[in-house]
Structures are given as structure tokens and as C-alpha cells.
Design a protein around this motif. Structure first.
Motif, PDB file in Angstrom:
ATOM      1  N   ALA A  24     -21.757  -6.709 -45.125  1.00  0.00           N
ATOM      2  CA  ALA A  24     -23.155  -6.286 -45.177  1.00  0.00           C
ATOM      3  C   ALA A  24     -23.982  -7.313 -44.416  1.00  0.00           C
ATOM      4  O   ALA A  24     -23.797  -8.525 -44.600  1.00  0.00           O
ATOM      5  CB  ALA A  24     -23.637  -6.188 -46.621  1.00  0.00           C
ATOM      6  N   PRO A  25     -24.884  -6.889 -43.538  1.00  0.00           N
ATOM      7  CA  PRO A  25     -25.646  -7.852 -42.744  1.00  0.00           C
ATOM      8  C   PRO A  25     -26.685  -8.591 -43.568  1.00  0.00           C
ATOM      9  O   PRO A  25     -27.348  -8.004 -44.429  1.00  0.00           O
ATOM     10  CB  PRO A  25     -26.314  -6.979 -41.673  1.00  0.00           C
ATOM     11  N   ASP A  26     -26.820  -9.901 -43.312  1.00  0.00           N
ATOM     12  CA  ASP A  26     -27.912 -10.678 -43.889  1.00  0.00           C
ATOM     13  C   ASP A  26     -29.221 -10.299 -43.198  1.00  0.00           C
ATOM     14  O   ASP A  26     -29.235  -9.489 -42.259  1.00  0.00           O
ATOM     15  CB  ASP A  26     -27.645 -12.176 -43.732  1.00  0.00           C
ATOM     16  N   ALA A  27     -30.314 -10.918 -43.615  1.00  0.00           N
ATOM     17  CA  ALA A  27     -31.632 -10.556 -43.092  1.00  0.00           C
ATOM     18  C   ALA A  27     -31.730 -10.673 -41.585  1.00  0.00           C
ATOM     19  O   ALA A  27     -32.393  -9.860 -40.932  1.00  0.00           O
ATOM     20  CB  ALA A  27     -32.708 -11.417 -43.759  1.00  0.00           C
ATOM     21  N   ASP A  28     -31.065 -11.699 -41.007  1.00  0.00           N
ATOM     22  CA  ASP A  28     -31.167 -11.935 -39.561  1.00  0.00           C
ATOM     23  C   ASP A  28     -29.949 -11.437 -38.800  1.00  0.00           C
ATOM     24  O   ASP A  28     -29.677 -11.882 -37.691  1.00  0.00           O
ATOM     25  CB  ASP A  28     -31.373 -13.423 -39.273  1.00  0.00           C
ATOM     26  N   GLU A  29     -29.211 -10.504 -39.390  1.00  0.00           N
ATOM     27  CA  GLU A  29     -27.985 -10.003 -38.788  1.00  0.00           C
ATOM     28  C   GLU A  29     -28.054  -8.492 -38.590  1.00  0.00           C
ATOM     29  O   GLU A  29     -28.873  -7.801 -39.201  1.00  0.00           O
ATOM     30  CB  GLU A  29     -26.779 -10.328 -39.670  1.00  0.00           C
ATOM     31  N   VAL A  30     -27.143  -8.009 -37.734  1.00  0.00           N
ATOM     32  CA  VAL A  30     -26.918  -6.565 -37.628  1.00  0.00           C
ATOM     33  C   VAL A  30     -25.447  -6.303 -37.900  1.00  0.00           C
ATOM     34  O   VAL A  30     -24.592  -7.149 -37.637  1.00  0.00           O
ATOM     35  CB  VAL A  30     -27.307  -6.020 -36.235  1.00  0.00           C
ATOM     36  N   LEU A  31     -25.164  -5.155 -38.445  1.00  0.00           N
ATOM     37  CA  LEU A  31     -23.781  -4.730 -38.622  1.00  0.00           C
ATOM     38  C   LEU A  31     -23.383  -3.952 -37.376  1.00  0.00           C
ATOM     39  O   LEU A  31     -24.045  -2.969 -37.007  1.00  0.00           O
ATOM     40  CB  LEU A  31     -23.626  -3.852 -39.854  1.00  0.00           C
ATOM     41  N   VAL A  32     -22.327  -4.413 -36.707  1.00  0.00           N
ATOM     42  CA  VAL A  32     -21.880  -3.802 -35.463  1.00  0.00           C
ATOM     43  C   VAL A  32     -20.571  -3.067 -35.686  1.00  0.00           C
ATOM     44  O   VAL A  32     -19.630  -3.620 -36.265  1.00  0.00           O
ATOM     45  CB  VAL A  32     -21.708  -4.869 -34.358  1.00  0.00           C
ATOM     46  N   VAL A  83     -34.683  -7.973 -39.082  1.00  0.00           N
ATOM     47  CA  VAL A  83     -34.383  -7.673 -37.677  1.00  0.00           C
ATOM     48  C   VAL A  83     -35.301  -6.561 -37.181  1.00  0.00           C
ATOM     49  O   VAL A  83     -35.359  -5.477 -37.776  1.00  0.00           O
ATOM     50  CB  VAL A  83     -32.910  -7.256 -37.501  1.00  0.00           C
ATOM     51  N   THR A  84     -36.005  -6.833 -36.089  1.00  0.00           N
ATOM     52  CA  THR A  84     -36.912  -5.837 -35.511  1.00  0.00           C
ATOM     53  C   THR A  84     -36.527  -5.446 -34.087  1.00  0.00           C
ATOM     54  O   THR A  84     -36.970  -4.405 -33.598  1.00  0.00           O
ATOM     55  CB  THR A  84     -38.352  -6.374 -35.497  1.00  0.00           C
ATOM     56  N   GLN A  85     -35.713  -6.269 -33.407  1.00  0.00           N
ATOM     57  CA  GLN A  85     -35.428  -6.020 -31.991  1.00  0.00           C
ATOM     58  C   GLN A  85     -34.261  -5.065 -31.758  1.00  0.00           C
ATOM     59  O   GLN A  85     -34.023  -4.656 -30.620  1.00  0.00           O
ATOM     60  CB  GLN A  85     -35.200  -7.328 -31.231  1.00  0.00           C
ATOM     61  N   TYR A  86     -33.515  -4.718 -32.800  1.00  0.00           N
ATOM     62  CA  TYR A  86     -32.390  -3.785 -32.659  1.00  0.00           C
ATOM     63  C   TYR A  86     -32.511  -2.675 -33.693  1.00  0.00           C
ATOM     64  O   TYR A  86     -33.109  -2.863 -34.760  1.00  0.00           O
ATOM     65  CB  TYR A  86     -31.056  -4.512 -32.821  1.00  0.00           C
ATOM     66  N   LYS A  87     -31.903  -1.540 -33.367  1.00  0.00           N
ATOM     67  CA  LYS A  87     -31.897  -0.396 -34.284  1.00  0.00           C
ATOM     68  C   LYS A  87     -30.528   0.262 -34.225  1.00  0.00           C
ATOM     69  O   LYS A  87     -29.770   0.055 -33.259  1.00  0.00           O
ATOM     70  CB  LYS A  87     -32.984   0.595 -33.905  1.00  0.00           C
ATOM     71  N   PRO A  88     -30.162   1.046 -35.228  1.00  0.00           N
ATOM     72  CA  PRO A  88     -28.869   1.726 -35.202  1.00  0.00           C
ATOM     73  C   PRO A  88     -28.690   2.549 -33.925  1.00  0.00           C
ATOM     74  O   PRO A  88     -29.610   3.222 -33.463  1.00  0.00           O
ATOM     75  CB  PRO A  88     -28.940   2.626 -36.445  1.00  0.00           C
ATOM     76  N   GLY A  89     -27.473   2.432 -33.355  1.00  0.00           N
ATOM     77  CA  GLY A  89     -27.159   3.133 -32.118  1.00  0.00           C
ATOM     78  C   GLY A  89     -27.266   2.277 -30.878  1.00  0.00           C
ATOM     79  O   GLY A  89     -26.709   2.630 -29.834  1.00  0.00           O
ATOM     80  N   ASP A  90     -27.973   1.131 -30.958  1.00  0.00           N
ATOM     81  CA  ASP A  90     -28.080   0.243 -29.796  1.00  0.00           C
ATOM     82  C   ASP A  90     -26.706  -0.297 -29.416  1.00  0.00           C
ATOM     83  O   ASP A  90     -25.882  -0.606 -30.287  1.00  0.00           O
ATOM     84  CB  ASP A  90     -29.017  -0.921 -30.086  1.00  0.00           C
ATOM     85  N   GLU A  91     -26.485  -0.432 -28.116  1.00  0.00           N
ATOM     86  CA  GLU A  91     -25.227  -0.993 -27.606  1.00  0.00           C
ATOM     87  C   GLU A  91     -25.418  -2.479 -27.339  1.00  0.00           C
ATOM     88  O   GLU A  91     -26.313  -2.875 -26.581  1.00  0.00           O
ATOM     89  CB  GLU A  91     -24.793  -0.252 -26.339  1.00  0.00           C
ATOM     90  N   VAL A  92     -24.578  -3.307 -27.949  1.00  0.00           N
ATOM     91  CA  VAL A  92     -24.765  -4.755 -27.902  1.00  0.00           C
ATOM     92  C   VAL A  92     -23.438  -5.463 -27.630  1.00  0.00           C
ATOM     93  O   VAL A  92     -22.361  -4.870 -27.740  1.00  0.00           O
ATOM     94  CB  VAL A  92     -25.361  -5.279 -29.232  1.00  0.00           C
TER      95      VAL A  92
END
Length: 317
Positions: A24-32, A83-92
Motif C-alpha cells: 500500500a503506498p505511503d502518503a508520498d508514494e504511488v502504487l505502480v 501525491v498530486t502530480q500523478y494519477k491512476p493510469g499514468d505511465e512512469v
């Protein structure tokens, strides 16, 4: 989710595929959702706990981080509440060397400080080749300051994972680039932009009489006197790879301000810079072999042989 787990130190075949909890992602993380990853020397060094003193970081008796893998390319599944700069579906794409590994899995939690948008002209597998090797090359070349068109740059190990990026990055700055490799890899490094190629089996670059403004040694197999002999007046060298602890200690103790050990620490800014070079066509990952997710142990075993030309990548999903 499925992941390759190493519960003890040992060879690649000690890794086993297992069902583990999805992070599970922390506040400053994204789940990829992992769609591509790559293998790096950091993986087999960590897997075997070599050199021995690395256990102080990796875990004395068993691995602290049982899921290896530092490079990832994929799609954002969910984001932490900060996290505000990424959203689900973004390719990273990203690198987790400084954040607990974990990319040899179907999902991984990634801090936003070590990720960037995936270059649009690369597949997920190709993008996964970039973070560790590309940033190591970039930081090694820029360690002593900017590279420019007036400089002669030598890359020792020009056909390897880091070296293949370094040749292209140095050329993107306009430098005159010499790559050291074997005769079998001459065509590869020339295709990457090398102006000159030195076959290490027949010519010792440190005794050829040529002098260089910058040297990036991606192998770590040359002594400090060798590197100094090949430097032009005012020249600087950076070493990013090591074949032995004595040579590593030699650089640390005798390199001085002109010859430095460089350990890459991936940043979002450097990944974004590389994305710009890739999307402009100045840099491309050189892929040696591609493996499916189920064959990650075989991919690590191949890389450990030391003969890879460019990067070894893994398709996931």
C-alpha cells in the motif's frame, strides 16, 4: 500478487516465486503496476551479499529486503494522499535502489522523488532499462562538472549497461568519445555514437599515449596510476563499477580530487532529463536480452556472467 523472493543469500536459483501481499503506498508514494523491470549488478551483489561487508546494510544473516529489483516501468495503480502530480493510469518509470528494492513483483510502492513520466517513445521493457544504468552514467559523467564539445571523453566498458548510456550521453553534450570494449562489440558502440573504439584485448588505453579530459570507468578494473596516466592536464575521472574491493579502496584512498568513486542516487530530475534525451532521439537503451517474468533467476544468472551487451530486461504481465 506474485513476486520473486529470496529468503537466504545465495545463487539465482535460490529465488522462488511466491504469493505476497500487495503493498500500500505511503502518503508520498504511488502504487505502480509493474510492466517492465531490468536486472542490474546491484541485484546479484545483493543476492549473494558480496562484498561481505555489504551485509551491514543488506542484513547480517538474511536479506532485509527479500524482493530484489531496483528498476521499474509501469502504470500508476493508486496514489498516496499526499501525491498530486500523478494519477491512476499514468505511465512512469523509477529506481528503488535507495528505497528497499521490490521491483521483481507485480506491484511496487514507489516514492515520487525517484520516478518520472515514462518516455513516450519507449516500451515498458525498454523504459525499465534506463533508471539505474542511465542515471549512473549521467551522474558519473557530470560528477566533476559539465561535459562540453571541447572535451575528449573515454568510457571504459562502453558496451555494458552503464557504458552504453554513457557513450550516448557524452555525445549528446558534443564531446569526442572513445569507448573501450572488446572487438566483438565494436559495431554496437559505434552505432551508439562512439568516435573511436579501443579493443582492450589488444590495446591498453592507459599506455596508448592518448590523453582524455574525462574518463568514466564503468568497470572498476583499472588502478589509480592507470587512470592518472590517461588523463590530460586538468582531467578528471569517475569510477562507477568495481571488480575488486582492493581497487575500490585504492580509488577511495589514492584518487584525490581528480579521481572519484561515484555511487548513483536516482532523482526525479535526472530521470526527467534522461526522458528529454530519449524523446529527442539522442539516447536509446541498448537491449541485449529480454526475459519473461518467470525467468528472472535466469536473467540474473546471465548478467552475472559479465558478458551482457547493454541491458537485460524483463517483461511483466
Amino acid at each position: 500478487m506474485k513476486a520473486f523472493v529470496g529468503e537466504t543469500y545465495g545463487p539465482p536459483e535460490a529465488l522462488r516465486m511466491a504469493e505476497v501481499a500487495k503493498p500500500a503506498p505511503d502518503a508520498d508514494e504511488v502504487l505502480v503496476r509493474v510492466l517492465g523491470t531490468s536486472v542490474n549488478p546491484a541485484d546479484w551483489h545483493s543476492m549473494r551479499a558480496k562484498p561481505l561487508f555489504s551485509r551491514a546494510v543488506l542484513g547480517w544473516l538474511r536479506p532485509k529486503n527479500p524482493i530484489l529489483g531496483v528498476d521499474v516501468a509501469g502504470q500508476v495503480e493508486s496514489v498516496g494522499n499526499g501525491v498530486t502530480q500523478y494519477k491512476p493510469g499514468d505511465e512512469v518509470y523509477a529506481n528503488l535502489l535507495d528505497h528497499g528494492y521490490g521491483c521483481f513483483a507485480e506491484y511496487v510502492a514507489v516514492p515520487v522523488g525517484v520516478m518520472a513520466s515514462k518516455p513516450g517513445n519507449l516500451s515498458f521493457e525498454e523504459a525499465a532499462a534506463v533508471p539505474m544504468a542511465g542515471v549512473t552514467a549521467l551522474q558519473g559523467l557530470r560528477h566533476h562538472g559539465a561535459i562540453d564539445a571541447t572535451q575528449k571523453v573515454l568510457i571504459n566498458g562502453g558496451s555494458g549497461g552503464v557504458g552504453s548510456f554513457a557513450v550516448q550521453i557524452a555525445k549528446s553534450f558534443g564531446a569526442e568519445v572513445t569507448a573501450v570494449t572488446s572487438f566483438a562489440n565494436v559495431d554496437l558502440v559505434r552505432s551508439l555514437g562512439a568516435d573511436h573504439v579501443v579493443d582492450y584485448k589488444t590495446t591498453d588505453f592507459a599506455r596508448s599515449g592518448e590523453r582524455y579530459d574525462r574518463i568514466l570507468d564503468t568497470i572498476g578494473n583499472r588502478s589509480v596510476p592507470d587512470l592518472k596516466r590517461a588523463l590530460a592536464p586538468g582531467g578528471k575521472a569517475a569510477v562507477t563499477g568495481f571488480t575488486s574491493v582492493p581497487k575500490m579502496m585504492g580509488v577511495a584512498l589514492r584518487g584525490g580530487k581528480d579521481i572519484a568513486m561515484v555511487e548513483a542516487h536516482v532523482t526525479a530530475e535526472d530521470l526527467a532529463f534522461l526522458s528529454g534525451l530519449i524523446e529527442s532521439g539522442k539516447v536509446r537503451p541498448a537491449i541485449d536480452r529480454r526475459y519473461p517474468f518467470a525467468e528472472i533467476p535466469a536473467a540474473i544468472a546471465y548478467l552475472e556472467l559479465g558478458h551482457a551487451k547493454g541491458k537485460v530486461v524483463i517483461g511483466v504481465g
